[in-house]
Design an enzyme around this catalytic site. Sequence first.
Site, PDB file in Angstrom:
ATOM      1  N   HIS A  12      50.195  39.489  44.796  1.00 18.06           N
ATOM      2  CA  HIS A  12      51.362  39.971  44.155  1.00 18.06           C
ATOM      3  C   HIS A  12      51.134  41.321  43.124  1.00 18.06           C
ATOM      4  O   HIS A  12      51.519  41.197  41.999  1.00 18.06           O
ATOM      5  CB  HIS A  12      51.799  39.076  43.672  1.00 18.06           C
ATOM      6  CG  HIS A  12      51.201  38.125  42.508  1.00 18.06           C
ATOM      7  ND1 HIS A  12      51.163  36.803  42.346  1.00 18.06           N
ATOM      8  CD2 HIS A  12      50.187  38.746  41.596  1.00 18.06           C
ATOM      9  CE1 HIS A  12      50.342  36.584  41.277  1.00 18.06           C
ATOM     10  NE2 HIS A  12      49.870  37.564  40.870  1.00 18.06           N
ATOM     11  N   HIS A  59      52.660  36.032  34.396  1.00 18.46           N
ATOM     12  CA  HIS A  59      51.618  36.704  33.516  1.00 18.46           C
ATOM     13  C   HIS A  59      51.889  36.983  32.015  1.00 18.46           C
ATOM     14  O   HIS A  59      52.173  38.092  31.612  1.00 18.46           O
ATOM     15  CB  HIS A  59      51.175  37.932  34.308  1.00 18.46           C
ATOM     16  CG  HIS A  59      50.885  37.697  35.833  1.00 18.46           C
ATOM     17  ND1 HIS A  59      51.808  37.415  36.536  1.00 18.46           N
ATOM     18  CD2 HIS A  59      49.553  37.542  36.400  1.00 18.46           C
ATOM     19  CE1 HIS A  59      51.259  37.420  37.855  1.00 18.46           C
ATOM     20  NE2 HIS A  59      49.821  37.547  37.801  1.00 18.46           N
ATOM     21  N   HIS A 193      39.609  38.657  42.927  1.00 14.57           N
ATOM     22  CA  HIS A 193      39.827  39.620  42.050  1.00 14.57           C
ATOM     23  C   HIS A 193      39.503  39.087  40.562  1.00 14.57           C
ATOM     24  O   HIS A 193      39.715  37.907  40.152  1.00 14.57           O
ATOM     25  CB  HIS A 193      41.197  40.350  41.921  1.00 14.57           C
ATOM     26  CG  HIS A 193      42.506  39.749  41.479  1.00 14.57           C
ATOM     27  ND1 HIS A 193      42.733  38.399  42.267  1.00 14.57           N
ATOM     28  CD2 HIS A 193      43.353  40.095  40.677  1.00 14.57           C
ATOM     29  CE1 HIS A 193      43.929  38.245  41.548  1.00 14.57           C
ATOM     30  NE2 HIS A 193      44.380  38.987  40.818  1.00 14.57           N
ATOM     31  N   GLU A 240      43.904  32.324  41.306  1.00 13.56           N
ATOM     32  CA  GLU A 240      45.509  32.344  41.678  1.00 13.56           C
ATOM     33  C   GLU A 240      45.508  31.675  43.129  1.00 13.56           C
ATOM     34  O   GLU A 240      46.634  31.292  43.548  1.00 13.56           O
ATOM     35  CB  GLU A 240      45.959  33.807  41.894  1.00 13.56           C
ATOM     36  CG  GLU A 240      46.461  34.456  40.433  1.00 13.56           C
ATOM     37  CD  GLU A 240      46.854  35.780  40.324  1.00 13.56           C
ATOM     38  OE1 GLU A 240      47.212  36.221  39.457  1.00 13.56           O
ATOM     39  OE2 GLU A 240      46.538  36.323  41.406  1.00 13.56           O
TER      40      GLU A 240
HETATM   41  C1  DHB Z   1      46.332  42.710  39.251  1.00 13.95           C
HETATM   42  C2  DHB Z   1      46.319  41.897  39.945  1.00 13.95           C
HETATM   43  C3  DHB Z   1      47.161  40.850  39.844  1.00 13.95           C
HETATM   44  O1  DHB Z   1      47.273  39.541  40.624  1.00 13.95           O
HETATM   45  C4  DHB Z   1      47.644  40.621  38.475  1.00 13.95           C
HETATM   46  O2  DHB Z   1      48.346  39.711  38.367  1.00 13.95           O
HETATM   47  C5  DHB Z   1      47.618  41.850  37.634  1.00 13.95           C
HETATM   48  C6  DHB Z   1      46.870  42.890  37.939  1.00 13.95           C
HETATM   49  C7  DHB Z   1      45.332  44.194  39.754  1.00 13.95           C
HETATM   50  O3  DHB Z   1      44.667  44.297  40.702  1.00 13.95           O
HETATM   51  O4  DHB Z   1      45.611  45.130  38.904  1.00 13.95           O
HETATM   52 FE    FE Z   2      48.245  38.021  39.358  1.00 15.97          FE
END
Ligand code: DHB
Ligand code: FE
Length: 283
Positions: A12, A59, A193, A240
């Site tokens: 997302h 978030h 990530h 996540e």
């Molecule tokens: C990014 C990815 C995410 O899942 C998020 O919630 C906020 C930022 C990103 O890759 O920048």
């Molecule tokens: Fe996220």
Amino acid sequence: MARITGGVTTSHVPAIGAAIDQGKTDTEYWAPLFAGYEWSKKWIANEKPDVIVLVYNDHASAFSLEMIPTFAIGCADEFPIADEGFGPRPVPTVKGHADLACHLAQALILDEFDMTVINQMAVDHGLTVPLSLLFGQPEEWPVRVVPIAVNVIQYPPPTGERCFKLGQALRRAIESYDEDLNVQVWGTGGMSHQLQGPRAGLINQEFDNNFLTKMADDVDELRAIPHLEYLREAGSEGIELVMWLIMRGALGDTVSPLHRFYHVPASNTAVGHLVLGVPEESK
Ligand code: DHB
Ligand code: FE
């Protein structure tokens, strides 16, 4: 009776929403990513779900560090779009399904999952980016949404196993709703990530691809992944992925992978996307 007819998982990433909103989907950077959702857009236009139970994480948009529910369910008639610092995304207000959501809250709580009931909540990229990826830029969203928000922001988040079991309970809850509704369950977030610290930018393609495979083939292996393994292998925000296990638990024992897509990177993130089907007789 309401029926679960399929499931979707997708990352997302907020930059995906910005690319859509700013008309950049055809650029060299973004075109390969959006190509991976073409099949799914056609599929969902055919499937025409009435409701999506959309599992995502806030978030720090609706909740702050002052109050962090582990599992929350949105019971409002509608959910405004959160302002995440650049103004709300120019997408339609999300319409809820208050009656179904209240039923799910009651059924889940009586089934020993202590959901926090949310009657007012703005929704952020965690919820709106997946809608944009599957439905594009409509005047109104063609579906109602029951948001389920999961804490993956502040340790300790729930375990993958707990999330899977919540998904199983969610299935029982949906199937005990009298009205004949075509319901999909979505899990968002992931894949690997990490947005902060010395390992910022971490991506682990091997971990991600194994996760995508096992979502259909061997979910028991995924259920057993402990927090530390997510952190080590998929980065701090890779946690996540536990939300995908809520969707997977809701879909039942047998699923068929209808579409699979993996793309690196979008912003800082490995993007993963699955469409999972359920057996015809359970639809
Ligand atoms: C990014 C990815 C995410 O899942 C998020 O919630 C906020 C930022 C990103 O890759 O920048
Ligand atoms: Fe996220």
